[in-house]
Motif scaffolding. Structure first.
Motif, PDB file in Angstrom:
ATOM      1  N   LEU A  15      -1.976  -2.000  -9.262  1.00  0.00           N
ATOM      2  CA  LEU A  15      -2.370  -0.609  -9.489  1.00  0.00           C
ATOM      3  C   LEU A  15      -3.776  -0.489 -10.048  1.00  0.00           C
ATOM      4  O   LEU A  15      -4.512   0.439  -9.680  1.00  0.00           O
ATOM      5  CB  LEU A  15      -1.355   0.094 -10.391  1.00  0.00           C
ATOM      6  CG  LEU A  15      -0.221   0.807  -9.644  1.00  0.00           C
ATOM      7  CD1 LEU A  15       0.517  -0.092  -8.698  1.00  0.00           C
ATOM      8  CD2 LEU A  15       0.718   1.486 -10.608  1.00  0.00           C
ATOM      9  N   HIS A  18      -6.187  -0.572  -7.222  1.00  0.00           N
ATOM     10  CA  HIS A  18      -6.241   0.722  -6.521  1.00  0.00           C
ATOM     11  C   HIS A  18      -7.030   1.749  -7.339  1.00  0.00           C
ATOM     12  O   HIS A  18      -7.792   2.543  -6.782  1.00  0.00           O
ATOM     13  CB  HIS A  18      -4.836   1.248  -6.229  1.00  0.00           C
ATOM     14  CG  HIS A  18      -4.196   0.576  -5.065  1.00  0.00           C
ATOM     15  ND1 HIS A  18      -4.445   0.935  -3.759  1.00  0.00           N
ATOM     16  CD2 HIS A  18      -3.305  -0.454  -5.003  1.00  0.00           C
ATOM     17  CE1 HIS A  18      -3.748   0.173  -2.939  1.00  0.00           C
ATOM     18  NE2 HIS A  18      -3.052  -0.681  -3.676  1.00  0.00           N
ATOM     19  N   LYS A  30      -9.928   8.040 -10.381  1.00  0.00           N
ATOM     20  CA  LYS A  30      -8.582   7.486 -10.333  1.00  0.00           C
ATOM     21  C   LYS A  30      -8.290   6.840 -11.674  1.00  0.00           C
ATOM     22  O   LYS A  30      -9.152   6.176 -12.252  1.00  0.00           O
ATOM     23  CB  LYS A  30      -8.455   6.466  -9.212  1.00  0.00           C
ATOM     24  CG  LYS A  30      -8.488   7.078  -7.838  1.00  0.00           C
ATOM     25  CD  LYS A  30      -8.194   6.021  -6.811  1.00  0.00           C
ATOM     26  CE  LYS A  30      -8.151   6.614  -5.427  1.00  0.00           C
ATOM     27  NZ  LYS A  30      -7.807   5.583  -4.441  1.00  0.00           N
ATOM     28  N   THR A  45      -5.015  10.692  -9.416  1.00  0.00           N
ATOM     29  CA  THR A  45      -6.366  11.120  -9.066  1.00  0.00           C
ATOM     30  C   THR A  45      -6.585  12.488  -9.677  1.00  0.00           C
ATOM     31  O   THR A  45      -5.735  13.378  -9.537  1.00  0.00           O
ATOM     32  CB  THR A  45      -6.545  11.188  -7.543  1.00  0.00           C
ATOM     33  OG1 THR A  45      -6.219   9.911  -6.987  1.00  0.00           O
ATOM     34  CG2 THR A  45      -7.968  11.556  -7.159  1.00  0.00           C
ATOM     35  N   THR A  58      -1.117   9.062  -6.795  1.00  0.00           N
ATOM     36  CA  THR A  58      -1.344   8.339  -5.557  1.00  0.00           C
ATOM     37  C   THR A  58      -0.253   7.292  -5.394  1.00  0.00           C
ATOM     38  O   THR A  58       0.246   7.055  -4.306  1.00  0.00           O
ATOM     39  CB  THR A  58      -2.722   7.644  -5.581  1.00  0.00           C
ATOM     40  OG1 THR A  58      -3.722   8.614  -5.864  1.00  0.00           O
ATOM     41  CG2 THR A  58      -3.030   6.978  -4.268  1.00  0.00           C
ATOM     42  N   ILE A  59       0.105   6.681  -6.514  1.00  0.00           N
ATOM     43  CA  ILE A  59       1.150   5.650  -6.535  1.00  0.00           C
ATOM     44  C   ILE A  59       2.011   5.872  -7.777  1.00  0.00           C
ATOM     45  O   ILE A  59       1.496   6.159  -8.852  1.00  0.00           O
ATOM     46  CB  ILE A  59       0.541   4.228  -6.608  1.00  0.00           C
ATOM     47  CG1 ILE A  59      -0.436   3.980  -5.465  1.00  0.00           C
ATOM     48  CG2 ILE A  59       1.645   3.175  -6.614  1.00  0.00           C
ATOM     49  CD1 ILE A  59      -1.259   2.714  -5.639  1.00  0.00           C
ATOM     50  N   ASP A  73       4.127   6.399  -2.641  1.00  0.00           N
ATOM     51  CA  ASP A  73       3.080   5.480  -2.206  1.00  0.00           C
ATOM     52  C   ASP A  73       2.158   6.212  -1.254  1.00  0.00           C
ATOM     53  O   ASP A  73       2.498   6.436  -0.102  1.00  0.00           O
ATOM     54  CB  ASP A  73       3.697   4.249  -1.534  1.00  0.00           C
ATOM     55  CG  ASP A  73       2.663   3.204  -1.152  1.00  0.00           C
ATOM     56  OD1 ASP A  73       1.448   3.463  -1.324  1.00  0.00           O
ATOM     57  OD2 ASP A  73       3.064   2.133  -0.679  1.00  0.00           O
ATOM     58  N   THR A  75      -0.795   5.098  -0.308  1.00  0.00           N
ATOM     59  CA  THR A  75      -1.800   4.143   0.150  1.00  0.00           C
ATOM     60  C   THR A  75      -1.600   3.851   1.630  1.00  0.00           C
ATOM     61  O   THR A  75      -0.515   4.082   2.185  1.00  0.00           O
ATOM     62  CB  THR A  75      -1.721   2.823  -0.625  1.00  0.00           C
ATOM     63  OG1 THR A  75      -0.511   2.138  -0.273  1.00  0.00           O
ATOM     64  CG2 THR A  75      -1.773   3.061  -2.126  1.00  0.00           C
ATOM     65  N   GLU A  76      -2.644   3.314   2.254  1.00  0.00           N
ATOM     66  CA  GLU A  76      -2.533   2.921   3.658  1.00  0.00           C
ATOM     67  C   GLU A  76      -1.860   1.560   3.809  1.00  0.00           C
ATOM     68  O   GLU A  76      -1.068   1.350   4.715  1.00  0.00           O
ATOM     69  CB  GLU A  76      -3.916   2.884   4.305  1.00  0.00           C
ATOM     70  CG  GLU A  76      -4.511   4.266   4.493  1.00  0.00           C
ATOM     71  CD  GLU A  76      -5.830   4.217   5.233  1.00  0.00           C
ATOM     72  OE1 GLU A  76      -6.042   3.287   6.043  1.00  0.00           O
ATOM     73  OE2 GLU A  76      -6.642   5.127   5.009  1.00  0.00           O
ATOM     74  N   VAL A  77      -2.171   0.638   2.918  1.00  0.00           N
ATOM     75  CA  VAL A  77      -1.669  -0.732   3.037  1.00  0.00           C
ATOM     76  C   VAL A  77      -0.194  -0.835   2.648  1.00  0.00           C
ATOM     77  O   VAL A  77       0.536  -1.646   3.201  1.00  0.00           O
ATOM     78  CB  VAL A  77      -2.532  -1.709   2.224  1.00  0.00           C
ATOM     79  CG1 VAL A  77      -2.401  -1.457   0.737  1.00  0.00           C
ATOM     80  CG2 VAL A  77      -2.194  -3.146   2.553  1.00  0.00           C
ATOM     81  N   VAL A  79       2.281  -0.411  -1.031  1.00  0.00           N
ATOM     82  CA  VAL A  79       2.512  -1.197  -2.243  1.00  0.00           C
ATOM     83  C   VAL A  79       3.596  -2.245  -2.011  1.00  0.00           C
ATOM     84  O   VAL A  79       3.498  -3.366  -2.510  1.00  0.00           O
ATOM     85  CB  VAL A  79       2.868  -0.266  -3.432  1.00  0.00           C
ATOM     86  CG1 VAL A  79       3.282  -1.066  -4.655  1.00  0.00           C
ATOM     87  CG2 VAL A  79       1.695   0.643  -3.758  1.00  0.00           C
ATOM     88  N   GLU A  82       2.019  -5.238  -0.606  1.00  0.00           N
ATOM     89  CA  GLU A  82       1.253  -5.958  -1.620  1.00  0.00           C
ATOM     90  C   GLU A  82       2.173  -6.746  -2.549  1.00  0.00           C
ATOM     91  O   GLU A  82       1.838  -7.855  -2.960  1.00  0.00           O
ATOM     92  CB  GLU A  82       0.386  -4.988  -2.418  1.00  0.00           C
ATOM     93  CG  GLU A  82      -0.717  -4.362  -1.591  1.00  0.00           C
ATOM     94  CD  GLU A  82      -1.584  -3.442  -2.406  1.00  0.00           C
ATOM     95  OE1 GLU A  82      -2.551  -3.939  -3.016  1.00  0.00           O
ATOM     96  OE2 GLU A  82      -1.271  -2.234  -2.446  1.00  0.00           O
TER      97      GLU A  82
END
Length: 109
Positions: A15, A18, A30, A45, A58-59, A73, A75-77, A79, A82
């Motif tokens: 985190l 990010h 962020k 954010t 955001t997460i 989540d 995010t694009e990738v 969590v 990850e």
């Protein structure tokens, strides 16, 4: 180090990475927010883009009963991806944002 302590370290590192990413627009910041006592972890954010105010998570990840619960989540990738890359077994990752029928053994409805 016990499993939960290790998981706390892993999620804080992910985190924070990010949170360190600067948004590509606006006057936005962020922030990584960690509550290791209650095991709540967030990236939020806040700020302005033009005349529009931004604020929100955001997460959002919790650690409950020795598992990661991904509550949100953005995010694009992902969590969960990850966490797996860091060696966390799939059975210790719960996608809490999915309706409970998707994981009936993990949640009492």
């Amino acid at each position: 180090m016990d499993k939960v302590s290790e998981y706390r370290t892993i999620i804080q590192e992910i985190l924070q990475r990010h949170a360190d990413l600067k948004p590509s627009y606006g006057n936005l910041e962020k922030q990584a927010i960690f509550d290791p006592v209650r095991d709540h972890y967030l990236v939020v954010t806040v700020g302005w883009h033009g005349r529009k105010r931004y604020r929100g998570s955001t997460i959002h990840v919790d650690i409950k009963d020795g598992k990661f619960w991904i509550q949100h989540d953005g995010t694009e990738v992902g969590v969960a991806n990850e966490l797996e890359e860091r060696g966390v077994p799939k059975e210790d990752i719960v996608l809490g944002f999915l309706y409970p029928y998707r994981f009936p053994d993990s949640v009492a409805v």
